[in-house]
Design a protein around this motif. Structure first.
Motif, mmCIF file in Angstrom:
data_model
loop_
_atom_site.group_PDB
_atom_site.id
_atom_site.type_symbol
_atom_site.label_atom_id
_atom_site.label_comp_id
_atom_site.label_asym_id
_atom_site.label_seq_id
_atom_site.Cartn_x
_atom_site.Cartn_y
_atom_site.Cartn_z
ATOM 1 N N PRO A 129 -20.828 -17.883 79.221
ATOM 2 C CA PRO A 129 -21.379 -17.676 77.874
ATOM 3 C C PRO A 129 -21.650 -16.193 77.637
ATOM 4 N N LEU A 130 -21.266 -15.709 76.479
ATOM 5 C CA LEU A 130 -21.465 -14.293 76.170
ATOM 6 C C LEU A 130 -22.943 -13.920 76.251
ATOM 7 N N GLU A 131 -23.824 -14.841 75.891
ATOM 8 C CA GLU A 131 -25.269 -14.575 75.961
ATOM 9 C C GLU A 131 -25.703 -14.260 77.392
ATOM 10 N N ALA A 146 -27.583 1.497 84.661
ATOM 11 C CA ALA A 146 -26.556 1.961 83.727
ATOM 12 C C ALA A 146 -27.268 2.440 82.470
ATOM 13 N N LEU A 147 -26.741 3.503 81.871
ATOM 14 C CA LEU A 147 -27.366 4.043 80.664
ATOM 15 C C LEU A 147 -26.820 3.388 79.400
ATOM 16 N N TYR A 148 -25.541 3.088 79.411
ATOM 17 C CA TYR A 148 -24.895 2.469 78.252
ATOM 18 C C TYR A 148 -23.906 1.412 78.739
ATOM 19 N N ILE A 149 -23.526 0.534 77.801
ATOM 20 C CA ILE A 149 -22.593 -0.546 78.112
ATOM 21 C C ILE A 149 -21.351 -0.421 77.240
ATOM 22 N N GLY A 150 -20.200 -0.735 77.834
ATOM 23 C CA GLY A 150 -18.942 -0.749 77.102
ATOM 24 C C GLY A 150 -18.125 -1.977 77.473
ATOM 25 N N VAL A 151 -16.978 -2.126 76.822
ATOM 26 C CA VAL A 151 -16.079 -3.236 77.101
ATOM 27 C C VAL A 151 -14.656 -2.690 77.224
ATOM 28 N N GLN A 158 -14.696 -10.249 69.356
ATOM 29 C CA GLN A 158 -15.531 -10.205 70.560
ATOM 30 C C GLN A 158 -16.412 -8.966 70.569
ATOM 31 N N ILE A 159 -15.882 -7.837 70.135
ATOM 32 C CA ILE A 159 -16.687 -6.620 70.044
ATOM 33 C C ILE A 159 -17.829 -6.825 69.054
ATOM 34 N N ARG A 160 -17.543 -7.426 67.922
ATOM 35 C CA ARG A 160 -18.590 -7.669 66.913
ATOM 36 C C ARG A 160 -19.691 -8.554 67.490
ATOM 37 N N ASP A 161 -19.314 -9.625 68.170
ATOM 38 C CA ASP A 161 -20.310 -10.529 68.771
ATOM 39 C C ASP A 161 -21.110 -9.803 69.855
ATOM 40 N N ALA A 326 -5.393 -10.242 71.814
ATOM 41 C CA ALA A 326 -5.825 -11.590 72.183
ATOM 42 C C ALA A 326 -4.821 -12.268 73.107
ATOM 43 N N GLU A 327 -3.537 -12.014 72.899
ATOM 44 C CA GLU A 327 -2.493 -12.630 73.722
ATOM 45 C C GLU A 327 -2.619 -12.224 75.186
ATOM 46 N N ARG A 328 -3.109 -11.017 75.428
ATOM 47 C CA ARG A 328 -3.207 -10.513 76.804
ATOM 48 C C ARG A 328 -4.519 -10.896 77.477
ATOM 49 N N MET A 329 -5.396 -11.577 76.754
ATOM 50 C CA MET A 329 -6.696 -11.947 77.317
ATOM 51 C C MET A 329 -6.519 -12.984 78.431
#
Length: 335
Positions: A129-131, A146-151, A158-161, A326-329
């Motif tokens: 779960p993303l939560e 960690a100071l900041y988080i990225g993806v 997914q970035i918006r969520d 999305a296809e490469r996910m």
């Protein structure tokens, strides 16, 4: 070396960032890897990107050793979590709370630091779960690890969520690390506009399309000895670019590079940095002189006419379909 703000934060990173995906701990000896890192530091690079999964943790150790003795406050160190590490057991991959909390501690030991500046979700985990993932990242930030988080390679949705949950949990998701180059522009349709709206920057990987945009690969010719296309461990990763039509189109970029006084590699790096949502282009190296050459792309501004000539030269070999992200996910966690 110029620096850019990362996302909607006060953190600045070098717009040419040194990465060790395919080199440290595998393709090059540790002394060469250290020489490349020293060349990066000498050239003004302050940002270094790695992952716990590169060379199954060895790349982090090599980078940590190479940066030992440097003033920590003068560096920005990025690493990632998601892909399988260690013996690759059932909990040795993904973005579960267990894997994140154990992985950050192991990464810090290998990198010989008490924190990383940016901790990135290497892929989206469809099994967690993303939560749960974002709560674990929030705790990593609160613990000062960690100071900041990225993806990395997340879709626009997914970035918006992720940004929404980060705001609710009181930390910042400020970066996205996708593939992006003159040949692979799939982020331009959805990921970049969404990221710009949300205050997220791109730190792009493979800006030279695995070296294809350097122009060293010629149509209907054998790959140069020692190149990625000739190396057994990296041949598959570059194979999608190795068609005579595409390689012929790439050669048509040479007059553009000559016109602006750049090598073809420098042109490729300068091109991705024209995108205002791109904070940095990641470059790797197997020799120190490659770093010295690549940093000369920093600060270059290409005129609209040159951008148009690049589009005309490459034509329809450019991949632009936003659906490719999305296809490469991954459909499941790696093992």
């Amino acid at each position: 070396m110029e620096h850019r703000y990362l996302g909607r934060s006060g953190l600045k990173i070098s717009e040419i960032t040194y990465g060790n995906w395919l080199t440290h701990g595998s393709q090059v000896e540790n002394d060469v890897a250290t020489a490349c890192v020293r060349a990066a530091l000498d050239a003004g690079i302050t940002s270094f990107d790695t992952s716990d999964s590169y060379a199954n943790t060895a790349a982090e150790s090599v980078l940590g050793d190479a940066l030992a003795g440097e003033r920590r406050e003068s560096l920005e160190i990025f690493t990632k979590v998601y892909n399988a590490t260690g013996p690759k057991g059932p909990n040795d991959s993904g973005l579960s709370r267990k894997h994140i909390m154990e992985s950050i501690d192991a990464s810090l030991r290998r990198l010989r630091t008490d924190h990383v500046d940016l901790y990135q979700a290497h892929r989206f985990d469809v099994e967690t779960p993303l939560e749960e993932t974002m709560q674990a990242f929030a705790d990593v930030v609160r613990q000062g690890k960690a100071l900041y988080i990225g993806v990395s390679e997340w879709t626009a949705e997914q970035i918006r969520d992720g940004v929404s949950l980060a705001h609710q949990l009181g930390f910042q998701l400020i970066s996205s690390q996708p593939e992006y180059s003159m040949l692979w522009r799939v982020i331009e349709g959805e990921v970049v506009p969404t990221s710009a709206e949300l205050g997220v920057s791109q730190i792009v990987w493979s800006p030279m399309a695995q070296g294809v945009l350097s122009g060293k690969y010629l149509p209907d010719a054998d790959a140069p000895a020692g190149s990625r296309a000739a190396h057994e461990s990296t041949r598959n990763a570059i194979s999608r670019w190795m068609t005579p039509e595409l390689l012929g189109r790439v050669q048509e970029l040479r007059p553009v590079a000559d016109a602006v006084g750049l090598t073809m590699s420098q042109l490729a790096l300068a091109w991705v940095l024209q995108n205002e949502n791109v904070a940095a282009a990641i470059v790797g190296a197997s020799r120190p002189e490659q770093v010295t050459e690549n940093v000369r792309a920093s600060g270059v501004r290409l005129e609209p006419e040159h951008m148009a000539r690049i589009d005309e030269a490459l034509g329809d070999v450019v991949e632009r379909d936003p659906a490719r992200t999305a296809e490469r996910m991954p459909a499941q966690r790696p093992s």
